[in-house]
Structures are given as C-alpha cells and as structure tokens.
Write an enzyme that holds these catalytic residues in place. Structure first.
Site, PDB file in Angstrom:
ATOM      1  N   LYS A   1      -1.363   3.786  10.606  1.00  0.00           N
ATOM      2  CA  LYS A   1      -1.250   5.235  10.458  1.00  0.00           C
ATOM      3  C   LYS A   1      -2.611   5.917  10.640  1.00  0.00           C
ATOM      4  O   LYS A   1      -2.734   6.886  11.389  1.00  0.00           O
ATOM      5  CB  LYS A   1      -0.673   5.593   9.070  1.00  0.00           C
ATOM      6  CG  LYS A   1       0.697   4.985   8.802  1.00  0.00           C
ATOM      7  CD  LYS A   1       1.248   5.360   7.425  1.00  0.00           C
ATOM      8  CE  LYS A   1       0.414   4.885   6.258  1.00  0.00           C
ATOM      9  NZ  LYS A   1       0.343   3.410   6.106  1.00  0.00           N
TER      10      LYS A   1
ATOM     11  N   ARG B   1       5.380   9.193  -0.260  1.00  0.00           N
ATOM     12  CA  ARG B   1       5.628   7.749  -0.333  1.00  0.00           C
ATOM     13  C   ARG B   1       6.790   7.409  -1.251  1.00  0.00           C
ATOM     14  O   ARG B   1       7.117   6.224  -1.388  1.00  0.00           O
ATOM     15  CB  ARG B   1       4.381   7.095  -0.911  1.00  0.00           C
ATOM     16  CG  ARG B   1       3.527   6.312   0.063  1.00  0.00           C
ATOM     17  CD  ARG B   1       2.326   5.841  -0.728  1.00  0.00           C
ATOM     18  NE  ARG B   1       1.629   4.733  -0.180  1.00  0.00           N
ATOM     19  CZ  ARG B   1       0.553   4.816   0.599  1.00  0.00           C
ATOM     20  NH1 ARG B   1       0.130   5.970   1.025  1.00  0.00           N
ATOM     21  NH2 ARG B   1      -0.077   3.733   0.961  1.00  0.00           N
TER      22      ARG B   1
ATOM     23  N   ARG C   1      -9.382  -5.796   8.175  1.00  0.00           N
ATOM     24  CA  ARG C   1      -9.705  -4.364   8.124  1.00  0.00           C
ATOM     25  C   ARG C   1     -11.079  -4.142   7.507  1.00  0.00           C
ATOM     26  O   ARG C   1     -11.411  -4.724   6.476  1.00  0.00           O
ATOM     27  CB  ARG C   1      -8.635  -3.604   7.329  1.00  0.00           C
ATOM     28  CG  ARG C   1      -9.018  -2.138   7.103  1.00  0.00           C
ATOM     29  CD  ARG C   1      -7.850  -1.210   6.897  1.00  0.00           C
ATOM     30  NE  ARG C   1      -7.188  -1.361   5.612  1.00  0.00           N
ATOM     31  CZ  ARG C   1      -6.159  -0.604   5.236  1.00  0.00           C
ATOM     32  NH1 ARG C   1      -5.676   0.332   6.055  1.00  0.00           N
ATOM     33  NH2 ARG C   1      -5.594  -0.800   4.074  1.00  0.00           N
TER      34      ARG C   1
ATOM     35  N   ARG D   1     -11.874  -3.129   1.559  1.00  0.00           N
ATOM     36  CA  ARG D   1     -11.220  -2.516   0.384  1.00  0.00           C
ATOM     37  C   ARG D   1     -10.726  -3.609  -0.562  1.00  0.00           C
ATOM     38  O   ARG D   1     -10.149  -4.594  -0.114  1.00  0.00           O
ATOM     39  CB  ARG D   1     -10.037  -1.647   0.847  1.00  0.00           C
ATOM     40  CG  ARG D   1     -10.476  -0.279   1.316  1.00  0.00           C
ATOM     41  CD  ARG D   1      -9.373   0.502   1.981  1.00  0.00           C
ATOM     42  NE  ARG D   1      -8.087   0.468   1.307  1.00  0.00           N
ATOM     43  CZ  ARG D   1      -7.016   1.144   1.725  1.00  0.00           C
ATOM     44  NH1 ARG D   1      -7.099   1.898   2.811  1.00  0.00           N
ATOM     45  NH2 ARG D   1      -5.887   1.057   1.073  1.00  0.00           N
TER      46      ARG D   1
ATOM     47  N   ARG E   1       1.856  -4.359  -2.256  1.00  0.00           N
ATOM     48  CA  ARG E   1       1.999  -3.018  -1.665  1.00  0.00           C
ATOM     49  C   ARG E   1       3.153  -2.987  -0.662  1.00  0.00           C
ATOM     50  O   ARG E   1       3.872  -1.984  -0.571  1.00  0.00           O
ATOM     51  CB  ARG E   1       0.682  -2.610  -0.988  1.00  0.00           C
ATOM     52  CG  ARG E   1      -0.401  -2.302  -2.008  1.00  0.00           C
ATOM     53  CD  ARG E   1      -1.798  -2.407  -1.431  1.00  0.00           C
ATOM     54  NE  ARG E   1      -2.061  -1.422  -0.406  1.00  0.00           N
ATOM     55  CZ  ARG E   1      -3.029  -1.530   0.495  1.00  0.00           C
ATOM     56  NH1 ARG E   1      -3.806  -2.590   0.511  1.00  0.00           N
ATOM     57  NH2 ARG E   1      -3.222  -0.575   1.379  1.00  0.00           N
TER      58      ARG E   1
HETATM   59  P1  ADP Z   1      -2.806   2.245   3.354  1.00  0.00           P
HETATM   60  O1  ADP Z   1      -3.604   3.060   4.356  1.00  0.00           O
HETATM   61  O2  ADP Z   1      -3.194   0.831   3.380  1.00  0.00           O
HETATM   62  O3  ADP Z   1      -1.341   2.488   3.434  1.00  0.00           O
HETATM   63  P2  ADP Z   1      -3.654   4.198   1.495  1.00  0.00           P
HETATM   64  O4  ADP Z   1      -5.089   4.373   1.800  1.00  0.00           O
HETATM   65  O5  ADP Z   1      -2.695   5.165   2.073  1.00  0.00           O
HETATM   66  O6  ADP Z   1      -3.254   2.735   1.931  1.00  0.00           O
HETATM   67  O7  ADP Z   1      -3.417   4.143  -0.067  1.00  0.00           O
HETATM   68  C1  ADP Z   1      -4.211   3.356  -0.912  1.00  0.00           C
HETATM   69  C2  ADP Z   1      -3.679   3.467  -2.330  1.00  0.00           C
HETATM   70  O8  ADP Z   1      -3.782   4.832  -2.773  1.00  0.00           O
HETATM   71  C3  ADP Z   1      -2.211   3.110  -2.506  1.00  0.00           C
HETATM   72  O9  ADP Z   1      -2.003   1.717  -2.675  1.00  0.00           O
HETATM   73  C4  ADP Z   1      -1.866   3.915  -3.769  1.00  0.00           C
HETATM   74  O10 ADP Z   1      -2.382   3.286  -4.934  1.00  0.00           O
HETATM   75  C5  ADP Z   1      -2.650   5.194  -3.556  1.00  0.00           C
HETATM   76  N1  ADP Z   1      -1.867   6.214  -2.835  1.00  0.00           N
HETATM   77  C6  ADP Z   1      -2.155   6.755  -1.618  1.00  0.00           C
HETATM   78  N2  ADP Z   1      -1.235   7.666  -1.278  1.00  0.00           N
HETATM   79  C7  ADP Z   1      -0.335   7.706  -2.286  1.00  0.00           C
HETATM   80  C8  ADP Z   1       0.864   8.429  -2.520  1.00  0.00           C
HETATM   81  N3  ADP Z   1       1.339   9.322  -1.646  1.00  0.00           N
HETATM   82  N4  ADP Z   1       1.543   8.183  -3.677  1.00  0.00           N
HETATM   83  C9  ADP Z   1       1.091   7.311  -4.587  1.00  0.00           C
HETATM   84  N5  ADP Z   1      -0.020   6.574  -4.431  1.00  0.00           N
HETATM   85  C10 ADP Z   1      -0.739   6.774  -3.285  1.00  0.00           C
HETATM   86  P1  ADP Z   2      -2.790   2.306   7.729  1.00  0.00           P
HETATM   87  O1  ADP Z   2      -3.522   3.628   7.786  1.00  0.00           O
HETATM   88  O2  ADP Z   2      -1.347   2.433   8.092  1.00  0.00           O
HETATM   89  O3  ADP Z   2      -3.005   1.589   6.441  1.00  0.00           O
HETATM   90  P2  ADP Z   2      -4.832   1.339   9.571  1.00  0.00           P
HETATM   91  O4  ADP Z   2      -4.864   2.330  10.685  1.00  0.00           O
HETATM   92  O5  ADP Z   2      -5.920   1.366   8.567  1.00  0.00           O
HETATM   93  O6  ADP Z   2      -3.387   1.366   8.867  1.00  0.00           O
HETATM   94  O7  ADP Z   2      -4.773  -0.131  10.254  1.00  0.00           O
HETATM   95  C1  ADP Z   2      -4.848  -1.317   9.451  1.00  0.00           C
HETATM   96  C2  ADP Z   2      -5.757  -2.342  10.153  1.00  0.00           C
HETATM   97  O8  ADP Z   2      -5.129  -2.807  11.362  1.00  0.00           O
HETATM   98  C3  ADP Z   2      -7.103  -1.770  10.599  1.00  0.00           C
HETATM   99  O9  ADP Z   2      -8.072  -2.799  10.486  1.00  0.00           O
HETATM  100  C4  ADP Z   2      -6.874  -1.367  12.060  1.00  0.00           C
HETATM  101  O10 ADP Z   2      -8.087  -1.432  12.829  1.00  0.00           O
HETATM  102  C5  ADP Z   2      -5.889  -2.428  12.518  1.00  0.00           C
HETATM  103  N1  ADP Z   2      -4.890  -1.935  13.484  1.00  0.00           N
HETATM  104  C6  ADP Z   2      -4.294  -0.711  13.526  1.00  0.00           C
HETATM  105  N2  ADP Z   2      -3.386  -0.646  14.531  1.00  0.00           N
HETATM  106  C7  ADP Z   2      -3.386  -1.879  15.121  1.00  0.00           C
HETATM  107  C8  ADP Z   2      -2.657  -2.466  16.216  1.00  0.00           C
HETATM  108  N3  ADP Z   2      -1.736  -1.765  16.893  1.00  0.00           N
HETATM  109  N4  ADP Z   2      -2.930  -3.760  16.533  1.00  0.00           N
HETATM  110  C9  ADP Z   2      -3.843  -4.472  15.838  1.00  0.00           C
HETATM  111  N5  ADP Z   2      -4.567  -3.992  14.804  1.00  0.00           N
HETATM  112  C10 ADP Z   2      -4.342  -2.707  14.448  1.00  0.00           C
END
Ligand code: ADP
Ligand code: ADP
Length: 215
Positions: A13, A88, A127, A160, A171
């Site tokens: 995302k 979420r 990541r 992270r 998660r």
């Molecule tokens: P990822 O990019 O790996 O999906 P995020 O950076 O979006 O993770 O979120 C990291 C953490 O922040 C989540 O595991 C949760 O604890 C919290 N968080 C983020 N967005 C939300 C949300 N909309 N509702 C509840 N918790 C959230």
């Molecule tokens: P989210 O915001 O949904 O948690 P991220 O954009 O942070 O996801 O992506 C998670 C990890 O996977 C990062 O290290 C990113 O560079 C990598 N990544 C994202 N998209 C792809 C893809 N299409 N193929 C391989 N690796 C990816």
C-alpha cells in the site's frame, strides 16, 4: 480524487501510494505513519498507541477515528487524498462514512491489493524504512541506492519491530478477521477494484494506472 488502498500489512500500500501521490498530486494519509510520529514525539496519543503497535494489535477505533476526524479537515485534503491503512475495522469504516458525509465528500475508488500470506512474510523480513519520511524500501525488491541509507537524505534505514515474523503472522490474522470484511462493505457501494499485488512493483503500479485510465 479520494482513493482508499486496502490490503494486508506488507501488501504494498505504502509503495503504491507514493506513485499515486506523483500521479494525482494529492497527499497520502497513512495512519501507521501518523501513529509512529505520535509515538516518536511521545504525545498522549502516541503513548496510548505504542503497546498495541509493538505487539501487532490494532489501536482502538475511537483513538483512530479521533485522529482522522482532525486530519481530514486539513486544507491539503480539499482536492482529495489517498487513505493508506485506514479504515481497518467495520466500526472505522462506518465512522469514516459519517466523517465524509459531514464533509460532503465521497470515496471514489477502493483499490484492493491481494497478496498471499506467505509472500507477505517474506516481504516483511526485507522491509527497511526511513522513519521520518515513511519512505519504504526492500533489501531485494526495492533496494536503496546506498545500502541501508535513505535515497533522499542519506539517513540510516531501520527495521520496524513489528516486522518480526511472529508479529507479522499475528497482524495477518487480524487482517483476515477484522479488515477483510471491508471488501464486501465497499463492494456493495460498487467502488471496488481488485488487483493482483503479488507481481513486481512496476506491474502492480501498471495495474493501478489502468484502473484510472479507464481500461
Ligand atoms: P502496514 O503498513 O504494515 O500495514 P501500518 O504502518 O499501516 O502497517 O500500521 C502499523 C500499526 O499501526 C498496526 O499494526 C496498528 O497497530 C496501527 N494502526 C495503523 N493503522 C491503524 C488503524 N486504522 N486502526 C488501528 N490500528 C492501526
Ligand atoms: P504496506 O504499506 O501495505 O504495509 P509496503 O509498501 O510497506 O506495504 O511494502 C512492504 C514491503 O514489500 C516493502 O519492503 C516494499 O519495498 C516491498 N514491496 C512492496 N510491493 C512489492 C512488490 N510488488 N513486490 C515485492 N516487494 C514489494
């Protein structure tokens, strides 16, 4: 243009949001980045959120909705935005609808990025992030120009703590139970576009571009 990116943690995302920012010139609103900034600044909200985030649980809905009701009122949201990581849960989705109706706004598109759990676990292990900007890299799939350094600032990248495998699996479990029902919720509104997020970063980018070019 109001876009929601919906998908599992590590689904890509944030990576895809950075391309949409360029294409549409609208801000990305990442609740994860906002929460991490609060934790870093040791605000009341950050102190409340930290334990949930570190353990891979969701921060309570009322905390998130309070934070978002302030954010969506800001000036830079007037021409649209990309929601990343919010809503979420069903209560958050309903809360967002209420916020949007007060602001006289509608979501235009919900892009669902589909990726299997095993691919996610592998992705998360590689990541690396630049904490102050939220820029995200991958050691193999999207490496920085200089190892472990942010491309723009040269700052060190970090891993992270919630990207350890057991926390990632937790998660993912929460995603399947609490977040995936939102796909059906938005399907009923007829604004969902599902894409395959398992292919490489540029292919996923192309699939998203095609949605907006009407192909
Ligand atoms: P990822 O990019 O790996 O999906 P995020 O950076 O979006 O993770 O979120 C990291 C953490 O922040 C989540 O595991 C949760 O604890 C919290 N968080 C983020 N967005 C939300 C949300 N909309 N509702 C509840 N918790 C959230
Ligand atoms: P989210 O915001 O949904 O948690 P991220 O954009 O942070 O996801 O992506 C998670 C990890 O996977 C990062 O290290 C990113 O560079 C990598 N990544 C994202 N998209 C792809 C893809 N299409 N193929 C391989 N690796 C990816």
């Amino acid at each position: 243009m109001k876009i929601l990116l919906l998908g599992p943690p590590g689904g890509g995302k944030g990576t895809q949001a950075s391309f949409l920012i360029e294409t549409f010139g609208i801000p990305q609103i990442s609740t994860g980045d906002m929460l991490r900034a609060h934790v870093r600044d040791k605000t009341d909200l950050g102190n409340k959120a930290k334990q949930y985030m570190d353990s891979g649980s969701l921060v309570p809905d009322e905390v998130i909705l309070g934070m978002m009701s302030e954010r969506l009122k800001e000036d830079d949201c007037k021409n649209g935005y990309i929601l990343d990581g919010f809503p979420r849960t069903m209560p958050q989705a309903e809360g967002l609808d209420l916020l949007l109706s007060k602001l006289n706004q509608n979501l235009d598109s919900v892009i669902v990025i589909k990726v299997d759990d095993d691919i996610i676990v592998e992705r998360m292990s590689g990541r690396r992030v630049h904490p102050s900007s939220g820029r995200v890299y991958h050691v193999k799939y999207n490496p920085p120009k200089i190892e472990n350094k942010d491309n723009e600032t040269g700052d060190d990248l970090i891993i992270r703590i919630d990207d350890q495998e057991d926390t990632v699996r937790k998660r993912l479990g929460i995603y399947h139970i609490d977040t995936s029902p939102l796909i059906n919720y938005y399907n009923k509104k007829g604004i969902v576009h599902s894409i395959d997020g398992a292919s490489d970063i540029s292919e996923v980018r192309n699939s998203i571009n095609q949605i907006f070019s009407g192909e």
